[in-house]
Design a protein around this motif. Structure first.
Motif, PDB file in Angstrom:
ATOM      1  N   CYS A   1      39.497  46.210  38.891  1.00 22.92           N
ATOM      2  CA  CYS A   1      38.611  45.409  39.733  1.00 22.92           C
ATOM      3  C   CYS A   1      39.444  44.783  40.843  1.00 22.92           C
ATOM      4  O   CYS A   1      40.536  44.261  40.599  1.00 22.92           O
ATOM      5  N   GLY A   2      38.921  44.822  42.041  1.00 19.07           N
ATOM      6  CA  GLY A   2      39.616  44.248  43.180  1.00 19.07           C
ATOM      7  C   GLY A   2      39.052  42.920  43.629  1.00 19.07           C
ATOM      8  O   GLY A   2      39.430  42.398  44.681  1.00 19.07           O
ATOM      9  N   GLU A   3      38.140  42.353  42.838  1.00 19.83           N
ATOM     10  CA  GLU A   3      37.485  41.107  43.226  1.00 19.83           C
ATOM     11  C   GLU A   3      37.967  39.953  42.344  1.00 19.83           C
ATOM     12  O   GLU A   3      38.516  40.158  41.274  1.00 19.83           O
TER      13      GLU A   3
ATOM     14  N   ARG B   1      47.755  46.153  37.319  1.00 16.15           N
ATOM     15  CA  ARG B   1      46.950  46.891  38.302  1.00 16.15           C
ATOM     16  C   ARG B   1      46.149  45.900  39.141  1.00 16.15           C
ATOM     17  O   ARG B   1      45.246  45.234  38.634  1.00 16.15           O
ATOM     18  N   ALA B   2      46.496  45.818  40.426  1.00 13.23           N
ATOM     19  CA  ALA B   2      45.819  44.863  41.305  1.00 13.23           C
ATOM     20  C   ALA B   2      44.606  45.454  41.998  1.00 13.23           C
ATOM     21  O   ALA B   2      43.757  44.721  42.487  1.00 13.23           O
ATOM     22  N   LYS B   3      44.525  46.774  42.051  1.00 16.05           N
ATOM     23  CA  LYS B   3      43.423  47.420  42.764  1.00 16.05           C
ATOM     24  C   LYS B   3      42.703  48.404  41.853  1.00 16.05           C
ATOM     25  O   LYS B   3      43.336  49.056  41.014  1.00 16.05           O
ATOM     26  N   PRO B   4      41.401  48.538  41.993  1.00 12.98           N
ATOM     27  CA  PRO B   4      40.668  49.529  41.206  1.00 12.98           C
ATOM     28  C   PRO B   4      40.953  50.935  41.727  1.00 12.98           C
ATOM     29  O   PRO B   4      41.430  51.114  42.847  1.00 12.98           O
TER      30      PRO B   4
ATOM     31  N   ALA C   1      38.970  33.029  33.353  1.00 12.99           N
ATOM     32  CA  ALA C   1      38.169  32.911  34.573  1.00 12.99           C
ATOM     33  C   ALA C   1      38.504  31.606  35.290  1.00 12.99           C
ATOM     34  O   ALA C   1      38.815  30.588  34.657  1.00 12.99           O
ATOM     35  N   LEU C   2      38.419  31.622  36.599  1.00 12.04           N
ATOM     36  CA  LEU C   2      38.784  30.445  37.384  1.00 12.04           C
ATOM     37  C   LEU C   2      37.982  29.217  36.974  1.00 12.04           C
ATOM     38  O   LEU C   2      38.540  28.127  36.792  1.00 12.04           O
ATOM     39  N   VAL C   3      36.674  29.379  36.807  1.00 10.96           N
ATOM     40  CA  VAL C   3      35.848  28.218  36.481  1.00 10.96           C
ATOM     41  C   VAL C   3      36.086  27.735  35.055  1.00 10.96           C
ATOM     42  O   VAL C   3      35.873  26.556  34.752  1.00 10.96           O
ATOM     43  N   THR C   4      36.556  28.613  34.177  1.00 10.12           N
ATOM     44  CA  THR C   4      36.895  28.198  32.813  1.00 10.12           C
ATOM     45  C   THR C   4      38.225  27.446  32.804  1.00 10.12           C
ATOM     46  O   THR C   4      38.372  26.436  32.114  1.00 10.12           O
ATOM     47  N   GLU C   5      39.183  27.948  33.564  1.00  6.80           N
ATOM     48  CA  GLU C   5      40.506  27.321  33.601  1.00  6.80           C
ATOM     49  C   GLU C   5      40.498  25.999  34.374  1.00  6.80           C
ATOM     50  O   GLU C   5      41.242  25.076  34.039  1.00  6.80           O
ATOM     51  N   HIS C   6      39.662  25.910  35.401  1.00  7.20           N
ATOM     52  CA  HIS C   6      39.674  24.721  36.266  1.00  7.20           C
ATOM     53  C   HIS C   6      38.248  24.226  36.521  1.00  7.20           C
ATOM     54  O   HIS C   6      37.793  24.154  37.668  1.00  7.20           O
ATOM     55  N   PRO C   7      37.521  23.854  35.480  1.00  6.36           N
ATOM     56  CA  PRO C   7      36.126  23.439  35.684  1.00  6.36           C
ATOM     57  C   PRO C   7      36.000  22.176  36.533  1.00  6.36           C
ATOM     58  O   PRO C   7      35.000  22.004  37.238  1.00  6.36           O
TER      59      PRO C   7
ATOM     60  N   ARG D   1      40.559  40.252  39.484  1.00  8.74           N
ATOM     61  CA  ARG D   1      41.771  40.879  40.008  1.00  8.74           C
ATOM     62  C   ARG D   1      43.062  40.249  39.471  1.00  8.74           C
ATOM     63  O   ARG D   1      43.996  40.958  39.094  1.00  8.74           O
ATOM     64  N   GLY D   2      43.129  38.931  39.429  1.00 10.88           N
ATOM     65  CA  GLY D   2      44.347  38.273  38.976  1.00 10.88           C
ATOM     66  C   GLY D   2      44.701  38.625  37.545  1.00 10.88           C
ATOM     67  O   GLY D   2      45.865  38.918  37.221  1.00 10.88           O
ATOM     68  N   ASN D   3      43.710  38.599  36.659  1.00  8.23           N
ATOM     69  CA  ASN D   3      43.970  38.942  35.254  1.00  8.23           C
ATOM     70  C   ASN D   3      44.229  40.426  35.082  1.00  8.23           C
ATOM     71  O   ASN D   3      44.982  40.832  34.196  1.00  8.23           O
ATOM     72  N   GLN D   4      43.594  41.270  35.909  1.00  9.13           N
ATOM     73  CA  GLN D   4      43.882  42.701  35.862  1.00  9.13           C
ATOM     74  C   GLN D   4      45.353  42.946  36.180  1.00  9.13           C
ATOM     75  O   GLN D   4      46.028  43.758  35.537  1.00  9.13           O
ATOM     76  N   LYS D   5      45.866  42.233  37.181  1.00 11.71           N
ATOM     77  CA  LYS D   5      47.266  42.396  37.568  1.00 11.71           C
ATOM     78  C   LYS D   5      48.183  41.927  36.445  1.00 11.71           C
ATOM     79  O   LYS D   5      49.183  42.593  36.112  1.00 11.71           O
TER      80      LYS D   5
END
Length: 572
Positions: free
Chosen positions: A196-198, A216-219, A381-387, A207-211
């Motif tokens: 995922c690239g998003e 892998r930063a890009k699909p 996820a961003l909202v989970t880590e930094h609500p 994307r960040g967790n995929q990397k």
């Protein structure tokens, strides 16, 4: 480097009920081509710990695995993965236990603390798992333990991309499965690509967790030939094809379908972005029926555009674009569409909630199904880590909090930790809107399925597939008692893929399995289907069932209504 003592046979299972993941089929296919005798247990209907123990005692006795691989892709299966690992360890301590998948890769440090797990595969698993099975002392992408018990994480040396996935494809489907029930529970999932690239703020696989987890930063799209091999291998074993990827084009998919007749198959396609009209046309032209799910992020355009502008949401359609896509889809009578969005995303307000309701009403008025859920906590996820950044609170953030939540759930409970607004008044308003959307969506779903069945209504058995198996073949020799193994099972599949395995000759008083319709109940269902082999009125079928199955009229109608609900019977 091979040690000469392969860990074979291998048993691969998903950590979750039903079909938890199809990724194990790619893994098992790859192992088979590498000389490892790999098997999959795809279907899991166990609910209690005792049922899990009984199932794995029988599986281990049948396969005699030297390695059990547990796919922990989805975070809400973490407690199930640990239960399976502990169960296998107790049954046979000599079996090597390996976990892998997205969630296993994210939580590798925490999982490594459990002595029921020997190895954790990070990221892409085909080559690392084969290396483990072949006795490689330094398998890539793996977390192992030093002699002092400390974790040793080996580099992510194996990262799949467009140029090294020619050897990743389905194969050996006639050897992988331990039962016909397993094989026929396969959803037909094919992965045109990976990654995922998003960076959607709500997604743990962004994307960040995929990397971090996969390197892998890009699909990427897999090679056309590899995806074509998938279709060739599974077309004869599944009633539908399922896809979940944004980058596939009509040209690419058409190439992967070449030489494979899919005109009697259904297709379910989960689209992450806005589809091109050519893709819609190609799907409708290729398959008998198509169910397309369009993810628009959320039903408020204002909220959607704000998140996209901040880089917190993948590219999604504007309302006008969505309506154009719906109009294009409605030109194809064999294509149904579902519009999916998340409620309770950041930047909600009174205005955005009103927008949600208006768009949902508009979508339903066009006879499109609405898929809707509140924002859930996903690890990483961003909202989970930094609500707090969004003035929100999360019900789980750490590994321990997620594990505690899922371990407390009762059997059958599919809830997950949620993310809610800190402002109580706003949270109450969001929940009221969510309840309204849910009510409208389910009322519409029910109305689409509802048929006004009268005595003069003519129905026909429209089940496209009916086959007979022995009980031993259907359930597998590890599950069916030898005494009843040769008893016949008639399996009927509806147009929507629902299966009815009927065993009239095996009374549940002698042997009972929750996946079967047994004894008199099985005989009644088969009699009802036979009554509508040709277009027949409901009143006439009720009379037939009264004389042949000794059913009173009310019971006969209940059976007919049940088969209509499952779309085994449809108006002639």
């Amino acid at each position: 480097m091979r040690s000469g003592r392969d860990l074979s046979p291998v048993l691969l299972v998903g950590a979750g009920s039903g079909e938890a993941t199809c990724g194990i089929l790619y893994l098992a296919s790859y192992l088979r081509r590498g000389g490892i005798e790999a098997f999959v247990r795809l279907y899991d209907g166990d609910e209690t710990n005792a049922e899990v123990t009984r199932s794995f005692e029988r599986l281990v006795a049948r396969v005699r695995p030297k390695l059990v691989g547990i796919s922990l892709k989805w975070f809400h299966h973490v407690d199930r993965a640990l239960l399976i690992a502990r169960t296998v360890r107790k049954i046979d301590p000599s079996i090597r236990i390996v976990v892998g998948g997205n969630s296993a890769s994210y939580w590798w440090r925490e999982l490594n603390a459990f002595d029921c797990i020997d190895h954790i595969v990070l990221g892409d698993g085909e080559l690392p798992l084969l290396a483990l099975c072949q006795g490689d002392p330094s398998p890539p992408n793996c977390v192992t333990r030093d002699p002092d018990g400390r974790p040793r994480r080996l580099p992510l040396a194996y990262v799949q991309g467009a140029k090294n996935t020619e050897d990743i494809y389905y194969s050996h489907f006639n050897e992988l499965f331990l039962s016909q029930m397993d094989l026929h529970s396969f959803s037909g999932w094919v992965a045109p690509g990976k990654g995922c690239g998003e960076n959607c703020l709500y997604c743990g696989g962004a994307r960040g967790n995929q990397k971090a987890a996969f390197g892998r930063a890009k699909p990427f799209l897999r090679s056309e030939e590899s995806v074509r091999r998938d279709h060739q291998e599974i077309a004869g074993n599944t009633w539908q094809m399922r896809y979940d990827f944004a980058g596939s084009t009509a040209e690419f998919l058409s190439g992967t379908w070449a030489g494979v007749d899919l005109s009697n198959h259904c297709c379910t396609y989960f689209l992450w972005g806005v589809p091109r009209l050519g893709l819609i046309d190609a799907l409708a032209r290729t398959f008998k029926r198509v169910y397309m799910v369009l993810d628009i992020g959320c039903f408020s355009e204002q909220q959607r555009l704000e998140q996209m502008g901040r880089g917190l949401l993948k590219p999604c359609a504007k309302d006008s674009e969505l309506l154009e896509i719906i109009d294009a889809c409605r030109r194809h009578p064999n294509l149904d569409i579902e519009v999916s969005g998340i409620g309770g995303l950041p930047f909600a307000s009174k205005a955005t909630l009103a927008e949600e309701l208006r768009l949902v009403e508009r979508v339903i008025s066009l006879d499109c199904v609405v898929g809707y859920q509140r924002l859930e906590s996903q690890p990483g996820a961003l909202v989970t880590e930094h609500p707090a950044r969004f003035d929100m609170i999360t019900e789980a953030k750490t590994f321990t909090e997620f594990l505690d939540y899922f371990e407390r759930r009762k059997p059958g409970d599919v809830s997950v930790p949620m993310i809610r607004f800190r402002d109580a008044e706003l949270e109450a308003a969001v929940q009221r809107t969510s309840d309204q959307v849910d009510a409208m969506a389910w009322e519409h779903r029910d109305a689409r399925k509802r048929l006004d069945i009268q005595g003069r209504t003519r129905l026909k058995n429209t089940a496209p597939w009916t086959q007979q198996f022995s009980l031993g073949d259907w359930l597998g020799s590890h599950r069916a008692p030898a005494k009843w193994a040769q008893e016949p099972v008639t399996v009927v599949r509806s147009v929507d893929g629902i299966t009815l395995p009927c065993t009239p000759s095996v009374s549940p008083r002698r042997f009972s399995d929750p996946t079967l319709v047994q004894g008199e109940d099985g005989a009644i269902l088969l009699s009802a289907l036979a009554a509508f082999e040709r277009p027949t009125t409901v009143a006439s079928a009720v009379t037939q069932l009264g004389s042949k199955a000794r059913l009173d009229p009310e019971s006969a109608r209940e059976v007919i209504d049940h088969l209509v609900d499952g779309r085994f019977l449809q108006p002639a």
